[in-house]
Design a protein around this motif. Structure first.
Motif, mmCIF file in Angstrom:
data_model
loop_
_atom_site.group_PDB
_atom_site.id
_atom_site.type_symbol
_atom_site.label_atom_id
_atom_site.label_comp_id
_atom_site.label_asym_id
_atom_site.label_seq_id
_atom_site.Cartn_x
_atom_site.Cartn_y
_atom_site.Cartn_z
ATOM 1 N N GLN A 98 -1.488 -16.936 -6.660
ATOM 2 C CA GLN A 98 -0.121 -16.289 -6.540
ATOM 3 C C GLN A 98 0.095 -15.879 -4.934
ATOM 4 O O GLN A 98 1.323 -15.790 -4.817
ATOM 5 N N LEU A 133 -17.942 -14.156 -0.816
ATOM 6 C CA LEU A 133 -19.080 -13.350 -0.947
ATOM 7 C C LEU A 133 -20.316 -13.848 -0.175
ATOM 8 O O LEU A 133 -20.913 -12.936 0.469
ATOM 9 N N ARG A 139 -12.576 -20.249 -5.966
ATOM 10 C CA ARG A 139 -13.289 -19.250 -6.379
ATOM 11 C C ARG A 139 -14.405 -18.948 -5.244
ATOM 12 O O ARG A 139 -14.724 -17.772 -4.891
ATOM 13 N N VAL A 164 -2.340 -4.823 6.350
ATOM 14 C CA VAL A 164 -2.167 -3.480 6.168
ATOM 15 C C VAL A 164 -3.209 -2.879 5.051
ATOM 16 O O VAL A 164 -3.326 -1.681 4.642
ATOM 17 N N ASP A 165 -3.708 -3.738 4.190
ATOM 18 C CA ASP A 165 -4.452 -3.330 3.171
ATOM 19 C C ASP A 165 -5.969 -3.015 3.866
ATOM 20 O O ASP A 165 -6.818 -2.108 3.320
ATOM 21 N N GLY A 166 -6.421 -3.578 4.878
ATOM 22 C CA GLY A 166 -7.747 -3.472 5.297
ATOM 23 C C GLY A 166 -7.667 -2.795 6.811
ATOM 24 O O GLY A 166 -8.576 -2.095 7.262
ATOM 25 N N ARG A 199 -2.130 1.932 -10.095
ATOM 26 C CA ARG A 199 -2.100 0.717 -9.343
ATOM 27 C C ARG A 199 -0.883 -0.144 -10.109
ATOM 28 O O ARG A 199 -0.512 -1.030 -9.821
ATOM 29 N N THR A 200 -0.567 0.406 -11.393
ATOM 30 C CA THR A 200 0.350 -0.349 -12.202
ATOM 31 C C THR A 200 1.627 -0.393 -11.606
ATOM 32 O O THR A 200 1.979 0.667 -10.943
ATOM 33 N N GLY A 201 2.216 -1.448 -11.406
ATOM 34 C CA GLY A 201 3.540 -1.724 -10.701
ATOM 35 C C GLY A 201 3.698 -1.804 -9.589
ATOM 36 O O GLY A 201 4.764 -1.947 -8.619
ATOM 37 N N VAL A 202 2.316 -1.764 -8.765
ATOM 38 C CA VAL A 202 2.256 -2.047 -7.300
ATOM 39 C C VAL A 202 2.523 -3.524 -7.112
ATOM 40 O O VAL A 202 1.937 -4.285 -7.732
ATOM 41 N N VAL A 230 0.736 2.663 -3.390
ATOM 42 C CA VAL A 230 -0.469 3.060 -4.217
ATOM 43 C C VAL A 230 -0.274 4.706 -4.065
ATOM 44 O O VAL A 230 -0.294 5.169 -2.832
ATOM 45 N N GLY A 248 -13.465 -16.015 -2.865
ATOM 46 C CA GLY A 248 -13.258 -14.690 -3.088
ATOM 47 C C GLY A 248 -14.194 -14.037 -2.679
ATOM 48 O O GLY A 248 -15.310 -14.219 -2.389
ATOM 49 N N GLY A 249 -13.932 -12.487 -2.409
ATOM 50 C CA GLY A 249 -14.851 -11.613 -1.869
ATOM 51 C C GLY A 249 -15.135 -11.566 -0.770
ATOM 52 O O GLY A 249 -16.122 -11.056 -0.028
ATOM 53 N N THR A 290 0.639 -1.370 -0.097
ATOM 54 C CA THR A 290 -0.020 -0.075 0.031
ATOM 55 C C THR A 290 0.841 1.458 -0.067
ATOM 56 O O THR A 290 0.264 2.215 -0.532
ATOM 57 N N THR A 291 2.279 1.283 0.494
ATOM 58 C CA THR A 291 2.943 2.472 0.554
ATOM 59 C C THR A 291 3.249 2.976 -1.045
ATOM 60 O O THR A 291 3.674 3.960 -1.355
#
Ligand code: FAD
Lengths: 419, 283
Positions: free
Chosen positions: B65, B223, B87, B124-126, B27-30, B16, B90-91, B13-14
């Motif tokens: 990944q 979800l 799958r 750290v993302d949420g 976001r590219t390259g993150v 973004v 997800g969510g 996130t640093t």
């Protein structure tokens, strides 16, 4: 409308809008979507054009025009009996016979929300000898306070408190439960939400109501704080949210207010012997000295561009001159110059001083969410385009090393006049 | 002692940023990294096992990944790794995530009893910090959040003693195993993986479990099992800008201009602040 080689109309990601939340990846029935280098991609040859990604995308980042079948949510989900849940409950956190300020802030907010729902504000108060706190809760705005008063709740233990609070929720059935996001509150809220199998949204910075559907609109910074999201909990009750200290305004206390206090028993069985034992409490040295940036009326907040130990005395002088204290942004903590308790922002403290003076603070979103409640914002920065400069009430463009000594002199002479 | 660590792959996130021209996320390259708190948790688990014996199993729920973060933990010395990937997962919000992870832990424990689970204190993302307590509650384990030090394990009495960081200080608390801890960054110092460890970690197999392997109720996953949903997203609110004083060549003048305006416009506010009984002198 894009088509693939097979001539099928397919969905496409709009990169500018995509927030990489990955909901579509989970939704795609044929694994045609994945993340590549941080960006979401739809494989055009694999895409079957079903449009389910469009349904789940919260950011309108999917380009797809084929008429889509109606969204199928709710199938496989038991209809939840939401009727019968009424009232906005606030968990009242008590330490040594006094209520935590954040609890009163939430009672204040709950009153506002209760108006819109035409319902009551309820205090949920577990603890030992907490009756005086219950009376205080009424003075701050609770209509009814439910108390579990038990010696086993003398000190906070996750399971005991979790059980007490979940029990109150099962009995009273509030439609909303608000919890202060202290370390205790965050721990407890997670336990209770899991026990009740309901939704919990952490660290909300805004709460509002959709009165038609009686839904709580919970807004919080998300995806690393760069974006705000409004979150709903449609089919489960109570709708739970934690809110950090100082985000909501402290209401006025009215000791003449009337309310009702009711007590519940805590069912404790053989488990008692198994509960964890608190052996010791070690007060944090820095906090013994009373540094609490959330209470200061003036904050001189230093950023990465001013992260220089040689200038710290100068910042302290400016702060003291105005009767305030020094705080900082995250990189300053990371550099080791100041401790974490002085950090403002999403992963630090939320502050609402009368005057906030940002010295070489750029004003990243994660920082801004922690200080937007400041009454007046002064920004000192060499860069005119810095976000903090954009929102400041007063911006001083220039090198702080030049500006601050002059500020100190100027303020000193003006203080003499005021006195 | 058998320890399970739950780790998560998160975007760094640093990195973004918002594109100032279009006001959208770049976001590219993150890169994706292992949540820093989880690495600390894995390191602490490995250290405990080095001291008391046993083994460390790391698990992660995520896309294929996410295998890379499990390998990172194997390189630190973890013994086994399982990726929960389907799958159907997800969510997931925190309620569904803690369900899936606790299902996996129960399944592992059925073969090989689990004494301790260590998670990071938050991702750290949420930044919610809800998953650890959720797992502990579902498994009925004692829960200790914000742990900065593991002070000891008593195998005879089957207890653990930890130091927790809470408001105003640190609490030392002892409780029965099995327990779940969530890690502060101070809990351990991550080692540099040695070359042989790195090679070993790359050779090891990472098992993958999907919804079928986990059993459990499909409506509790992903979800479908998530009570919360995002209604809308928007750019953070901004306060309107105010007065700008550009010091340019003559900072003396500009600071004076600023102070004149500031003291005039904010007279009431400042009078209250600056004339408080000896406020300015007391320090
Ligand atoms: C999940 C997450 C949580 C986070 N939580 C927080 C948080 O709680 N709090 C927080 O603060 N950050 C947080 N951050 C970090 C945040 O994204 C920013 O990186 C950080 O706030 C930037 O700090 P800064 O403004 O001090 O530094 P920078 O962004 O580097 O800004 C330095 C500024 O100083 C100015 N400057 C340089 N030299 C001078 C000079 N001589 N005179 C005047 N001006 C000068 C520059 O123009 C620049 O504007 C978080 C990030 C993430 C990903």
């Amino acid at each position: 409308m894009p088509k693939n080689i097979k001539g099928r109309e397919i969905a496409e990601i709009i990169p500018d809008k995509c927030i990489a939340c990955q909901l579509c990846i989970g939704e795609c029935p044929i694994n045609a979507i994945d993340m590549q280098g941080g960006a979401v991609r739809i494989d055009p040859e694999a895409c079957a054009g079903c449009g389910r990604c469009l349904d789940v995308c919260p950011a309108n980042a999917i380009l797809f025009e084929k008429p889509v079948r109606k969204k199928m949510t709710g199938i496989g989900q038991k209809p939840h009996p939401l009727e019968g849940y009424r009232g906005i409950a606030v968990f009242i956190e008590a330490h040594d016979g006094t209520g935590a300020e954040v609890s009163w802030e939430l009672v204040g907010k709950a009153r506002e929300l209760a108006e819109k729902l035409e319902t009551q504000v309820l205090g949920f108060l577990p603890g030992t000898d907490v009756e005086p706190v219950a009376r205080e809760a009424i003075a701050y705005g609770c209509d009814t306070v439910y108390m579990v008063d038990n010696p086993l709740l003398q000190k906070y233990l996750s399971r005991m408190y979790g059980r007490a609070l979940a029990h109150m929720c099962n009995q009273v059935k509030p439609e909303i439960l608000l919890v202060g996001a202290t370390s205790l509150g965050r721990d407890l809220a997670s336990v209770v939400a899991t026990q009740l199998e309901t939704g919990l949204t952490a660290d909300c910075t805004g709460l509002d109501i959709n009165p038609q559907e009686r839904l709580l609109l919970m807004t919080r910074p998300t995806f690393g704080g760069n974006i705000m999201a409004t979150i709903l909990c449609r089919n489960h009750r109570p709708q739970m949210s934690t809110v950090r200290p100082k985000v909501m305004k402290l209401p006025k206390k009215d000791t003449g207010r009337r309310g009702e206090i009711r007590t519940f028993d805590l069912e404790t069985s053989q488990e008692v012997v198994q509960v964890p034992r608190i052996i010791d409490f070690i007060p944090r040295a820095a906090e013994v000295g009373g540094v609490d940036i959330t209470r200061a009326e003036v904050l001189v907040v230093i950023g990465k561009g001013a992260c220089d130990p040689r200038h710290l005395p100068m910042f302290e002088e400016l702060a003291m001159l105005m009767g305030g204290t020094v705080a900082c942004s995250r990189p300053v903590v990371q550099s080791g110059l100041l401790p974490h308790i002085r950090q403002v922002g999403q992963t630090g403290k939320t502050v609402a001083p009368k005057v906030y003076i940002g010295v070489a603070v750029s004003g990243a979103v994660q920082h801004l969410v922690g200080m937007q409640g400041a009454e007046k914002i002064v920004a000192i920065n060499i860069a005119r385009q810095a976000p903090l400069v954009q929102i400041a009430d007063y911006a001083l463009i220039g090198d702080y090393r030049e500006i601050i000594p002059k500020l100190i002199k100027g303020i000193e002479s003006r203080i003499k006049v005021i006195r | 002692m058998h320890i399970i660590c739950c780790v998560k792959q998160v975007p760094d996130t640093t990195q973004v940023k918002i594109d100032p021209a279009t006001n959208t996320l770049v976001r590219t390259g993150v890169e994706s990294i292992c949540n820093p708190y989880d690495l600390v948790a894995a390191e602490a688990a490995v250290q405990l096992v080095e001291k008391y014996g046993g083994k460390v199993t790391v698990i992660s729920m995520g896309p294929p990944q996410a295998e890379s973060v499990l390998r990172e933990c194997l390189a630190l010395g973890a013994h086994e790794a399982i990726l929960l990937s389907d799958r159907a997962f997800g969510g997931a919000d925190t309620l569904a995530t803690s369900y899936t992870l606790s299902q996996a832990i129960s399944r592992i424990a059925a073969k090989d009893p689990v004494h301790l689970v260590i998670c990071g204190k938050q991702a750290v993302d949420g930044d919610t910090g809800q998953t650890g307590p959720g797992i502990a509650t579902r498994l009925g384990f004692n829960q200790f959040t914000y742990v900065s030090e593991i002070m000891g394990v008593d195998p005879e009495r089957n207890t653990i003693t930890v130091k927790r960081e809470i408001e105003g200080g640190a609490e030392v608390i002892e409780g029965k195993l099995p327990a779940l801890l969530t890690a502060e960054l101070e809990l351990s110092t991550i080692r540099y993986a040695s070359l042989p460890e790195l090679v070993r970690s790359l050779r090891q197999t990472v098992r993958v479990w999907g919804a079928k392997e986990l059993g459990g109720l499909p409506e509790r996953l992903g979800l479908k099992g998530s009570p919360t949903s995002v209604k809308e997203i928007f750019a953070p609110p901004v306060r309107g800008g105010g007065l700008v004083f550009d010091s340019g060549q003559n900072s003396e003048r500009v600071v004076k201009d600023f102070l004149d305006t500031f003291f005039e416009k904010e007279k009431r506010l400042l009078d209250g602040l600056l004339t408080k009984d000896g406020h300015a002198q007391e320090h």
